[in-house]
Motif scaffolding. Structure first.
Motif, mmCIF file in Angstrom:
data_model
loop_
_atom_site.group_PDB
_atom_site.id
_atom_site.type_symbol
_atom_site.label_atom_id
_atom_site.label_comp_id
_atom_site.label_asym_id
_atom_site.label_seq_id
_atom_site.Cartn_x
_atom_site.Cartn_y
_atom_site.Cartn_z
ATOM 1 N N THR A 161 18.746 52.407 -12.438
ATOM 2 C CA THR A 161 20.151 52.316 -12.001
ATOM 3 C C THR A 161 21.098 52.164 -13.203
ATOM 4 O O THR A 161 22.067 52.926 -13.324
ATOM 5 N N HIS A 217 29.477 36.408 -13.818
ATOM 6 C CA HIS A 217 28.538 36.037 -12.747
ATOM 7 C C HIS A 217 29.226 35.046 -11.819
ATOM 8 O O HIS A 217 30.443 34.811 -11.944
ATOM 9 N N SER A 218 28.459 34.427 -10.936
ATOM 10 C CA SER A 218 29.080 33.600 -9.898
ATOM 11 C C SER A 218 29.759 32.352 -10.449
ATOM 12 O O SER A 218 30.573 31.740 -9.774
ATOM 13 N N THR A 224 20.060 56.930 -9.204
ATOM 14 C CA THR A 224 18.894 56.076 -9.409
ATOM 15 C C THR A 224 17.590 56.875 -9.305
ATOM 16 O O THR A 224 16.728 56.791 -10.188
ATOM 17 N N ALA A 244 28.092 44.896 -10.054
ATOM 18 C CA ALA A 244 26.724 44.842 -9.490
ATOM 19 C C ALA A 244 26.526 43.440 -8.926
ATOM 20 O O ALA A 244 25.830 42.610 -9.490
ATOM 21 N N VAL A 245 27.171 43.205 -7.809
ATOM 22 C CA VAL A 245 27.295 41.855 -7.268
ATOM 23 C C VAL A 245 26.583 41.687 -5.925
ATOM 24 O O VAL A 245 25.984 40.662 -5.641
ATOM 25 N N GLY A 246 26.691 42.721 -5.083
ATOM 26 C CA GLY A 246 26.120 42.610 -3.737
ATOM 27 C C GLY A 246 27.066 41.921 -2.766
ATOM 28 O O GLY A 246 26.635 41.325 -1.794
ATOM 29 N N ARG A 247 28.382 42.003 -3.052
ATOM 30 C CA ARG A 247 29.393 41.447 -2.133
ATOM 31 C C ARG A 247 30.400 42.541 -1.795
ATOM 32 O O ARG A 247 31.093 43.040 -2.698
ATOM 33 N N VAL A 306 28.143 49.678 -8.461
ATOM 34 C CA VAL A 306 26.699 49.757 -8.197
ATOM 35 C C VAL A 306 26.374 49.283 -6.772
ATOM 36 O O VAL A 306 25.352 49.650 -6.200
ATOM 37 N N GLY A 307 27.264 48.510 -6.202
ATOM 38 C CA GLY A 307 26.978 47.853 -4.917
ATOM 39 C C GLY A 307 26.664 48.797 -3.772
ATOM 40 O O GLY A 307 27.247 49.889 -3.674
ATOM 41 N N ILE A 308 25.724 48.388 -2.957
ATOM 42 C CA ILE A 308 25.434 49.096 -1.710
ATOM 43 C C ILE A 308 25.412 48.027 -0.622
ATOM 44 O O ILE A 308 24.489 47.209 -0.572
ATOM 45 N N ARG A 340 24.397 39.503 -13.152
ATOM 46 C CA ARG A 340 23.462 39.296 -14.269
ATOM 47 C C ARG A 340 22.014 39.375 -13.791
ATOM 48 O O ARG A 340 21.150 38.641 -14.279
ATOM 49 N N SER A 341 21.752 40.244 -12.801
ATOM 50 C CA SER A 341 20.371 40.372 -12.325
ATOM 51 C C SER A 341 19.521 41.075 -13.376
ATOM 52 O O SER A 341 20.037 41.786 -14.252
ATOM 53 N N ILE A 397 17.505 43.469 -12.798
ATOM 54 C CA ILE A 397 17.307 44.908 -12.555
ATOM 55 C C ILE A 397 18.579 45.730 -12.788
ATOM 56 O O ILE A 397 18.495 46.920 -13.045
HETATM 57 P P1 NDP Z 1 21.478 40.253 -7.244
HETATM 58 O O1 NDP Z 1 21.773 39.545 -5.957
HETATM 59 O O2 NDP Z 1 20.141 40.127 -7.863
HETATM 60 O O3 NDP Z 1 22.563 39.791 -8.332
HETATM 61 C C1 NDP Z 1 23.913 39.656 -7.997
HETATM 62 C C2 NDP Z 1 24.679 39.133 -9.175
HETATM 63 O O4 NDP Z 1 26.036 39.010 -8.782
HETATM 64 C C3 NDP Z 1 24.228 37.752 -9.638
HETATM 65 O O5 NDP Z 1 24.109 37.735 -11.031
HETATM 66 C C4 NDP Z 1 25.324 36.824 -9.158
HETATM 67 O O6 NDP Z 1 25.603 35.755 -10.028
HETATM 68 C C5 NDP Z 1 26.527 37.739 -9.154
HETATM 69 N N1 NDP Z 1 27.511 37.255 -8.185
HETATM 70 C C6 NDP Z 1 27.322 36.915 -6.906
HETATM 71 N N2 NDP Z 1 28.467 36.508 -6.358
HETATM 72 C C7 NDP Z 1 29.409 36.567 -7.324
HETATM 73 C C8 NDP Z 1 30.780 36.270 -7.373
HETATM 74 N N3 NDP Z 1 31.440 35.800 -6.317
HETATM 75 N N4 NDP Z 1 31.447 36.457 -8.532
HETATM 76 C C9 NDP Z 1 30.801 36.942 -9.615
HETATM 77 N N5 NDP Z 1 29.492 37.251 -9.622
HETATM 78 C C10 NDP Z 1 28.802 37.057 -8.496
HETATM 79 O O7 NDP Z 1 21.869 41.764 -6.973
HETATM 80 P P2 NDP Z 1 21.395 43.128 -7.721
HETATM 81 O O8 NDP Z 1 21.804 43.101 -9.134
HETATM 82 O O9 NDP Z 1 19.994 43.411 -7.369
HETATM 83 O O10 NDP Z 1 22.289 44.186 -6.934
HETATM 84 C C11 NDP Z 1 23.691 44.165 -6.996
HETATM 85 C C12 NDP Z 1 24.234 45.217 -6.045
HETATM 86 O O11 NDP Z 1 23.793 46.485 -6.465
HETATM 87 C C13 NDP Z 1 23.756 45.087 -4.593
HETATM 88 O O12 NDP Z 1 24.807 45.513 -3.735
HETATM 89 C C14 NDP Z 1 22.604 46.067 -4.507
HETATM 90 O O13 NDP Z 1 22.421 46.558 -3.197
HETATM 91 C C15 NDP Z 1 23.108 47.151 -5.415
HETATM 92 N N6 NDP Z 1 22.052 47.973 -6.015
HETATM 93 C C16 NDP Z 1 22.240 49.310 -5.993
HETATM 94 C C17 NDP Z 1 21.325 50.151 -6.556
HETATM 95 C C18 NDP Z 1 21.596 51.622 -6.541
HETATM 96 O O14 NDP Z 1 20.682 52.411 -6.633
HETATM 97 N N7 NDP Z 1 22.868 52.037 -6.468
HETATM 98 C C19 NDP Z 1 20.095 49.648 -7.167
HETATM 99 C C20 NDP Z 1 20.023 48.210 -7.227
HETATM 100 C C21 NDP Z 1 20.982 47.403 -6.655
HETATM 101 P P3 NDP Z 1 24.574 34.534 -10.287
HETATM 102 O O15 NDP Z 1 23.519 35.091 -11.202
HETATM 103 O O16 NDP Z 1 25.413 33.501 -10.930
HETATM 104 O O17 NDP Z 1 24.039 34.144 -8.954
#
Ligand code: NDP
Length: 296
Positions: free
Chosen positions: A142, A190-191, A270, A209-212, A230-232, A167-168, A170
Protein backbone atom coordinates in the motif's frame (compact mmCIF):
# COMPACT_ATOMS: atom_id res chain seq x y z
CA UNK A 1 -13.56 21.98 -6.81
CA UNK A 2 -10.13 22.51 -8.36
CA UNK A 3 -8.07 19.48 -7.31
CA UNK A 4 -6.70 17.10 -9.88
CA UNK A 5 -8.12 13.65 -9.24
CA UNK A 6 -5.33 11.07 -9.08
CA UNK A 7 -6.87 8.07 -10.83
CA UNK A 8 -5.55 5.04 -8.93
CA UNK A 9 -7.60 2.66 -11.03
CA UNK A 10 -5.98 3.82 -14.28
CA UNK A 11 -2.54 3.99 -12.62
CA UNK A 12 -2.93 0.45 -11.28
CA UNK A 13 -3.98 -0.79 -14.72
CA UNK A 14 -0.81 0.75 -16.13
CA UNK A 15 1.34 -0.89 -13.42
CA UNK A 16 -0.29 -4.27 -14.14
CA UNK A 17 0.31 -3.81 -17.88
CA UNK A 18 4.00 -3.03 -17.25
CA UNK A 19 4.29 -6.06 -14.96
CA UNK A 20 2.58 -8.25 -17.59
CA UNK A 21 4.95 -7.03 -20.33
CA UNK A 22 7.97 -7.78 -18.13
CA UNK A 23 6.60 -11.22 -17.21
CA UNK A 24 6.08 -12.03 -20.90
CA UNK A 25 9.71 -11.08 -21.62
CA UNK A 26 10.96 -13.19 -18.68
CA UNK A 27 9.05 -16.20 -19.97
CA UNK A 28 10.19 -15.78 -23.54
CA UNK A 29 13.82 -14.82 -22.97
CA UNK A 30 14.64 -16.68 -19.73
CA UNK A 31 12.00 -19.41 -19.52
CA UNK A 32 11.07 -18.10 -16.06
CA UNK A 33 7.51 -17.68 -14.78
CA UNK A 34 7.19 -15.58 -11.62
CA UNK A 35 5.02 -17.34 -9.04
CA UNK A 36 2.99 -16.01 -6.10
CA UNK A 37 1.75 -18.26 -3.30
CA UNK A 38 -1.14 -16.98 -1.18
CA UNK A 39 -2.00 -18.69 2.09
CA UNK A 40 -5.47 -18.22 3.56
CA UNK A 41 -6.32 -19.68 6.95
CA UNK A 42 -10.02 -19.77 7.82
CA UNK A 43 -13.15 -18.45 6.12
CA UNK A 44 -13.15 -14.73 6.86
CA UNK A 45 -15.40 -13.38 4.05
CA UNK A 46 -13.37 -10.22 3.40
CA UNK A 47 -10.12 -12.23 3.24
CA UNK A 48 -11.74 -14.65 0.80
CA UNK A 49 -12.62 -11.78 -1.53
CA UNK A 50 -9.07 -10.36 -1.30
CA UNK A 51 -7.52 -13.77 -2.01
CA UNK A 52 -9.85 -14.35 -4.99
CA UNK A 53 -8.92 -10.93 -6.42
CA UNK A 54 -5.21 -11.57 -5.89
CA UNK A 55 -5.48 -14.94 -7.67
CA UNK A 56 -7.31 -13.39 -10.66
CA UNK A 57 -4.83 -10.51 -10.95
CA UNK A 58 -1.83 -12.84 -10.70
CA UNK A 59 -3.15 -15.01 -13.54
CA UNK A 60 -4.04 -11.93 -15.60
CA UNK A 61 -0.42 -10.69 -15.67
CA UNK A 62 0.83 -14.14 -16.69
CA UNK A 63 2.26 -15.24 -13.35
CA UNK A 64 1.71 -18.58 -11.67
CA UNK A 65 -0.70 -18.45 -8.74
CA UNK A 66 -0.53 -21.01 -5.94
CA UNK A 67 -3.42 -20.88 -3.51
CA UNK A 68 -3.32 -22.64 -0.17
CA UNK A 69 -6.61 -22.59 1.72
CA UNK A 70 -6.37 -24.05 5.21
CA UNK A 71 -9.11 -24.61 7.76
CA UNK A 72 -9.60 -22.15 10.62
CA UNK A 73 -8.41 -24.87 13.03
CA UNK A 74 -5.01 -25.27 11.35
CA UNK A 75 -2.25 -25.50 13.96
CA UNK A 76 0.88 -23.37 14.02
CA UNK A 77 3.21 -26.28 13.24
CA UNK A 78 1.23 -27.18 10.11
CA UNK A 79 1.19 -23.57 8.89
CA UNK A 80 4.93 -23.12 9.54
CA UNK A 81 5.64 -26.39 7.71
CA UNK A 82 3.73 -25.07 4.67
CA UNK A 83 5.73 -21.83 4.74
CA UNK A 84 8.96 -23.83 4.94
CA UNK A 85 7.90 -25.80 1.85
CA UNK A 86 7.05 -22.60 -0.04
CA UNK A 87 10.36 -21.03 1.04
CA UNK A 88 12.15 -23.97 -0.55
CA UNK A 89 10.04 -24.11 -3.73
CA UNK A 90 11.92 -22.50 -6.66
CA UNK A 91 8.64 -21.94 -8.56
CA UNK A 92 7.43 -19.65 -5.76
CA UNK A 93 8.99 -16.17 -5.77
CA UNK A 94 6.49 -14.44 -3.51
CA UNK A 95 4.63 -15.66 -0.43
CA UNK A 96 1.71 -13.83 1.11
CA UNK A 97 -0.07 -14.97 4.25
CA UNK A 98 -3.46 -13.27 4.30
CA UNK A 99 -4.01 -11.34 7.53
CA UNK A 100 -5.68 -11.36 9.97
CA UNK A 101 -4.92 -14.92 11.04
CA UNK A 102 -7.27 -16.74 13.44
CA UNK A 103 -6.56 -15.76 17.06
CA UNK A 104 -4.73 -18.94 18.08
CA UNK A 105 -1.97 -18.28 15.53
CA UNK A 106 0.94 -15.93 16.26
CA UNK A 107 1.04 -13.62 13.20
CA UNK A 108 4.52 -12.28 13.97
CA UNK A 109 5.98 -15.77 14.22
CA UNK A 110 4.27 -16.83 10.99
CA UNK A 111 5.28 -13.73 8.99
CA UNK A 112 8.87 -13.94 10.22
CA UNK A 113 9.06 -17.54 9.03
CA UNK A 114 8.71 -16.38 5.40
CA UNK A 115 12.01 -16.11 3.53
CA UNK A 116 12.56 -12.28 3.52
CA UNK A 117 13.43 -12.46 -0.19
CA UNK A 118 9.94 -13.91 -0.84
CA UNK A 119 8.13 -11.64 1.61
CA UNK A 120 6.16 -9.66 -0.99
CA UNK A 121 4.04 -7.97 1.70
CA UNK A 122 7.23 -6.49 3.18
CA UNK A 123 6.16 -7.30 6.74
CA UNK A 124 9.13 -9.54 7.73
CA UNK A 125 11.23 -7.94 10.44
CA UNK A 126 14.31 -8.06 8.16
CA UNK A 127 12.50 -6.07 5.48
CA UNK A 128 11.24 -3.61 8.08
CA UNK A 129 14.85 -3.12 9.23
CA UNK A 130 16.21 -2.82 5.70
CA UNK A 131 13.61 -0.18 4.80
CA UNK A 132 14.31 1.68 8.03
CA UNK A 133 18.02 1.82 7.26
CA UNK A 134 17.50 2.84 3.64
CA UNK A 135 18.61 -0.47 2.16
CA UNK A 136 17.10 -2.54 -0.62
CA UNK A 137 14.10 -4.44 0.76
CA UNK A 138 10.65 -5.71 -0.08
CA UNK A 139 8.36 -2.73 0.51
CA UNK A 140 4.78 -3.02 1.85
CA UNK A 141 2.36 -2.79 -1.08
CA UNK A 142 0.00 0.00 0.00
CA UNK A 143 2.71 2.57 0.84
CA UNK A 144 4.62 1.57 -2.30
CA UNK A 145 1.49 2.31 -4.35
CA UNK A 146 1.15 5.70 -2.67
CA UNK A 147 4.81 6.49 -3.38
CA UNK A 148 4.44 5.58 -7.06
CA UNK A 149 1.45 7.89 -7.44
CA UNK A 150 3.24 10.72 -5.62
CA UNK A 151 6.37 10.36 -7.75
CA UNK A 152 4.23 10.34 -10.88
CA UNK A 153 2.37 13.48 -9.84
CA UNK A 154 5.30 15.50 -8.44
CA UNK A 155 8.34 14.16 -10.24
CA UNK A 156 10.83 14.78 -7.44
CA UNK A 157 9.61 14.79 -3.83
CA UNK A 158 12.81 16.14 -2.23
CA UNK A 159 12.28 18.98 0.21
CA UNK A 160 8.49 18.71 0.35
CA UNK A 161 6.79 18.68 3.75
CA UNK A 162 4.99 15.36 4.16
CA UNK A 163 2.57 14.56 6.97
CA UNK A 164 1.48 10.96 7.45
CA UNK A 165 -1.53 10.57 9.74
CA UNK A 166 -1.34 7.06 11.22
CA UNK A 167 1.61 5.08 12.54
CA UNK A 168 0.64 1.46 11.84
CA UNK A 169 3.33 -1.02 10.86
CA UNK A 170 1.62 -1.82 7.57
CA UNK A 171 0.85 1.69 6.29
CA UNK A 172 1.88 4.72 8.36
CA UNK A 173 5.42 3.82 9.39
CA UNK A 174 6.60 2.37 6.05
CA UNK A 175 4.95 5.30 4.23
CA UNK A 176 6.94 7.72 6.36
CA UNK A 177 10.17 5.77 5.71
CA UNK A 178 9.56 5.84 1.96
CA UNK A 179 8.90 9.58 1.95
CA UNK A 180 12.04 10.10 4.01
CA UNK A 181 13.91 7.94 1.49
CA UNK A 182 12.79 10.41 -1.19
CA UNK A 183 14.08 13.29 0.99
CA UNK A 184 10.78 14.72 2.15
CA UNK A 185 10.64 16.40 5.55
CA UNK A 186 8.37 13.94 7.31
CA UNK A 187 6.00 14.29 10.25
CA UNK A 188 4.10 11.29 11.58
CA UNK A 189 0.84 12.16 13.35
CA UNK A 190 -1.25 9.77 15.45
CA UNK A 191 -4.05 9.69 18.00
CA UNK A 192 -1.99 11.59 20.60
CA UNK A 193 -0.87 14.36 18.24
CA UNK A 194 -1.73 17.83 19.51
CA UNK A 195 -3.57 20.18 17.14
CA UNK A 196 -3.73 17.72 14.27
CA UNK A 197 -5.35 20.30 11.99
CA UNK A 198 -2.41 22.67 12.35
CA UNK A 199 0.08 19.83 11.74
CA UNK A 200 -1.81 18.72 8.63
CA UNK A 201 -1.98 22.27 7.25
CA UNK A 202 1.84 22.29 7.02
CA UNK A 203 1.79 19.39 4.57
CA UNK A 204 2.61 19.66 0.88
CA UNK A 205 1.87 15.94 0.88
CA UNK A 206 -0.81 14.70 3.28
CA UNK A 207 -1.28 10.95 3.64
CA UNK A 208 -4.28 9.80 5.68
CA UNK A 209 -4.11 6.24 7.04
CA UNK A 210 -6.30 6.42 10.10
CA UNK A 211 -9.34 4.19 9.66
CA UNK A 212 -11.81 6.94 10.64
CA UNK A 213 -14.39 7.91 8.03
CA UNK A 214 -13.88 11.40 6.56
CA UNK A 215 -11.87 12.61 9.55
CA UNK A 216 -9.53 14.86 7.54
CA UNK A 217 -11.58 17.83 6.41
CA UNK A 218 -10.82 20.66 3.99
CA UNK A 219 -9.88 23.10 6.77
CA UNK A 220 -6.98 20.73 7.64
CA UNK A 221 -5.56 20.84 4.11
CA UNK A 222 -3.04 23.40 2.84
CA UNK A 223 -4.02 25.08 -0.41
CA UNK A 224 -2.56 23.14 -3.34
CA UNK A 225 -1.44 20.14 -1.24
CA UNK A 226 -1.48 16.59 -2.56
CA UNK A 227 -3.82 14.43 -0.50
CA UNK A 228 -3.45 10.65 -0.49
CA UNK A 229 -6.38 8.90 1.16
CA UNK A 230 -5.50 5.36 2.23
CA UNK A 231 -8.65 4.84 4.30
CA UNK A 232 -11.29 2.31 3.39
CA UNK A 233 -14.35 2.69 5.60
CA UNK A 234 -17.74 1.11 5.07
CA UNK A 235 -20.49 3.39 6.32
CA UNK A 236 -24.24 3.70 5.90
CA UNK A 237 -25.58 6.98 4.52
CA UNK A 238 -29.18 7.70 3.58
CA UNK A 239 -29.92 4.04 4.20
CA UNK A 240 -27.30 2.90 1.70
CA UNK A 241 -23.95 1.18 2.22
CA UNK A 242 -21.11 3.42 1.08
CA UNK A 243 -17.32 3.26 0.90
CA UNK A 244 -15.53 6.39 2.11
CA UNK A 245 -11.95 7.28 2.89
CA UNK A 246 -10.33 8.91 5.90
CA UNK A 247 -10.59 12.23 4.05
CA UNK A 248 -13.76 14.25 3.61
CA UNK A 249 -13.47 14.27 -0.15
CA UNK A 250 -15.57 17.27 -1.19
CA UNK A 251 -14.16 19.75 1.34
CA UNK A 252 -10.56 18.53 0.85
CA UNK A 253 -10.82 18.54 -2.95
CA UNK A 254 -11.92 22.18 -2.89
CA UNK A 255 -8.56 23.15 -1.31
CA UNK A 256 -6.07 20.48 -2.45
CA UNK A 257 -4.01 20.56 -5.62
CA UNK A 258 -4.48 16.82 -6.17
CA UNK A 259 -6.36 14.09 -4.36
CA UNK A 260 -6.98 10.36 -4.53
CA UNK A 261 -10.65 9.32 -4.43
CA UNK A 262 -12.14 6.42 -2.47
CA UNK A 263 -12.87 4.08 -4.09
CA UNK A 264 -10.56 4.18 -7.11
CA UNK A 265 -7.47 5.73 -5.49
CA UNK A 266 -4.99 3.88 -3.32
CA UNK A 267 -7.02 0.64 -3.15
CA UNK A 268 -6.36 -0.66 -6.69
CA UNK A 269 -2.66 0.15 -6.33
CA UNK A 270 -2.22 -2.32 -3.48
CA UNK A 271 -2.75 -5.47 -5.57
CA UNK A 272 -0.83 -3.93 -8.49
CA UNK A 273 2.14 -3.41 -6.16
CA UNK A 274 1.85 -6.96 -4.84
CA UNK A 275 2.35 -8.13 -8.43
CA UNK A 276 5.20 -5.65 -8.90
CA UNK A 277 6.86 -6.97 -5.71
CA UNK A 278 6.48 -10.57 -6.90
CA UNK A 279 8.14 -9.65 -10.18
CA UNK A 280 10.94 -7.83 -8.32
CA UNK A 281 11.45 -10.86 -6.05
CA UNK A 282 11.63 -13.14 -9.09
CA UNK A 283 14.18 -10.92 -10.84
CA UNK A 284 16.34 -10.71 -7.70
CA UNK A 285 16.14 -14.48 -7.15
CA UNK A 286 17.40 -15.04 -10.68
CA UNK A 287 20.09 -12.34 -10.63
CA UNK A 288 18.26 -10.34 -13.30
CA UNK A 289 17.82 -6.55 -13.48
CA UNK A 290 14.84 -5.30 -11.48
CA UNK A 291 11.84 -3.87 -13.31
CA UNK A 292 12.22 -0.11 -13.71
CA UNK A 293 9.77 2.20 -11.95
CA UNK A 294 8.11 -0.62 -10.02
CA UNK A 295 10.23 -0.56 -6.87
CA UNK A 296 11.03 2.00 -4.21
P1 NDP B 1 -4.53 1.03 12.18
O1 NDP B 1 -5.82 1.01 12.94
O2 NDP B 1 -3.54 -0.04 12.38
O3 NDP B 1 -3.80 2.43 12.48
C1 NDP B 1 -4.52 3.63 12.52
C2 NDP B 1 -3.61 4.75 12.91
O4 NDP B 1 -4.38 5.94 12.94
C3 NDP B 1 -2.99 4.60 14.29
O5 NDP B 1 -1.62 4.89 14.23
C4 NDP B 1 -3.74 5.59 15.15
O6 NDP B 1 -2.96 6.21 16.14
C5 NDP B 1 -4.13 6.64 14.14
N1 NDP B 1 -5.34 7.34 14.60
C6 NDP B 1 -6.49 6.81 15.03
N2 NDP B 1 -7.34 7.78 15.38
C7 NDP B 1 -6.70 8.96 15.18
C8 NDP B 1 -7.05 10.30 15.36
N3 NDP B 1 -8.24 10.67 15.84
N4 NDP B 1 -6.15 11.26 15.05
C9 NDP B 1 -4.94 10.92 14.55
N5 NDP B 1 -4.56 9.64 14.36
C10 NDP B 1 -5.42 8.68 14.67
O7 NDP B 1 -4.96 1.18 10.66
P2 NDP B 1 -4.15 0.82 9.30
O8 NDP B 1 -2.92 1.62 9.20
O9 NDP B 1 -4.08 -0.65 9.15
O10 NDP B 1 -5.20 1.33 8.22
C11 NDP B 1 -5.56 2.69 8.12
C12 NDP B 1 -6.66 2.82 7.08
O11 NDP B 1 -6.17 2.40 5.83
C13 NDP B 1 -7.90 1.95 7.34
O12 NDP B 1 -9.05 2.66 6.88
C14 NDP B 1 -7.67 0.73 6.47
O13 NDP B 1 -8.88 0.13 6.07
C15 NDP B 1 -6.99 1.38 5.29
N6 NDP B 1 -6.13 0.47 4.52
C16 NDP B 1 -6.25 0.51 3.18
C17 NDP B 1 -5.47 -0.28 2.39
C18 NDP B 1 -5.62 -0.16 0.90
O14 NDP B 1 -5.28 -1.08 0.19
N7 NDP B 1 -6.08 0.98 0.39
C19 NDP B 1 -4.51 -1.22 2.95
C20 NDP B 1 -4.38 -1.13 4.38
C21 NDP B 1 -5.18 -0.31 5.14
P3 NDP B 1 -2.36 5.43 17.43
O15 NDP B 1 -1.19 4.64 16.90
O16 NDP B 1 -1.97 6.52 18.35
O17 NDP B 1 -3.46 4.57 17.94
Amino acid sequence: MGAKVIDGKAFAADVRARVAAHVARLKEEQGITPGLAVVLVGEDPASQVYVRNKHASTIEVGMASFEHRLSAETGEAELLALIDRLNGDPAVHGILVQLPLPGHLNSELVINRIDPAKDVDGFHISNVGLLGTGQKSMVPCTPLGCLMMLRDHHGKLAGLNAVVVGRSNIVGKPMAQLLLGDSCTVTIAHSRTKDLAEVCRRADILVAAVGRPEMITGDMVKSGATVIDVGINRIERDGKAKLVGDVHYDSAASVAGAITPVPGGVGPMTIACLLANTLTACCRANGLPEPEGLTA
